[in-house]
Write a protein that holds these residues in place. Sequence first.
Motif: not given
Length: 430
Positions: A57-72
Amino acid sequence: MRVEAGEHGERVERPATTTARIVGVDVARALAVLGMFASHVGPDPYDGGVDTLVQGVSGRASALFAFLAGVSLVLMSGRTPLRGRNRHSAAAVTRVLIRAVLLIPLGMWLADLDTGVLVILAFYGLYFLLAWPALWLDTRALVLLAAGWALLGPIASYLLRTSRDTGDIRYAAPGFDDWHGPGDLFETLFLTGSYPAITWLPFVFAGMAVGRLRLTDLRVQRAFVGIGTGLAVLGYGGSWLVVELFTGDRLAREAAPYGVFELIHSRVGSVPVSDPAWLTVAEGHTGTPFEIVGAIGVALGVLGLTLLACRAWIGRIVLDPPICVGAMALTVYTAHLIAIDRWFPLAAGQTWERLLAFVVVTLLLCWAWRHTLRKGPMEAALHVLSALPARWVRGAARPAGPSRPQGGGQEGGQEGGPAATGSMAQGSDR
């Protein structure tokens, strides 16, 4: 769509709004929250053995958050690109900017807590402040912007840090306790911090491009899984190949007397500026082109899988607890940092038992809250503080005719999304 009167009396089409949520996005966000828990209170992944599972999860979870931020961010503004300069566009931008401005001091306050976590919220505030002009771009333009930034952003970061002699900064998440003025704050958030906007904006832009698509379409969801897998292989596999064939020896010499792996994981946010060869690695939080492409691929694949999992009613029932967690992401993130600070200091140990306790309690409390009080307290506060000014900005526009819903209506506002919540980051990921 609905028809409204514009500022000069002209008829303007607006996306139809709805209270329906795309719950697959919430599940993806919940997975990122649980990944953050693994990084913050779970066992040290570098001890070896089964604990190494946490390293994924290192680096991937926070990147997923940023990605989903763009979606929302896109869903909140109506899914279709903004057009012109009118009250509807001004209202959408007002909501985004107010939320962005509020996230920065909240993140700085949380960073001052004694948690040992590198809080990401202040960085997210800057992401939104920089990303709002992209609300006028269509899918193709956003894809090109994300791809170009993924390639050029890390190079620009390397060159700027070299010229400013800031390449050795390893951990930086700004708080009020280390306030040195707005210029220093911007430099930390944009360039030298642990989640610098200069290399993290591609995640936001990629998410915005995805948000423009019909997320409820089966073909789109399957494409997310396939394309995401391909990008992950391209990013992580491409880095492995380049390092093995070309840059491995140079990196080993640069890292001496430590190993390459040890040196990379002694820093969060950027690579050393001693040799451009560092831009060929793809470990989490390195901010290289390979890492950005690979992490976007993982995020896209995860979103595709969660959207597929929520298509059937049985999937939505089974996944209801994580749906509730994802819808209250800002509240969960804030609460878990306060809990660590007051009752569960990381110095007392990071174990599987503590991780399991955090996960189970979070799932239960969020499920109970969402089914009684609906919005999380932090989400409700952000909604009120941003929606009321936006409504005032839009006030002169009045409906000029009956609403006529068309396709894609259920993909309207995602109030609990990362654009509303910022993101609940990885912290130190150590």
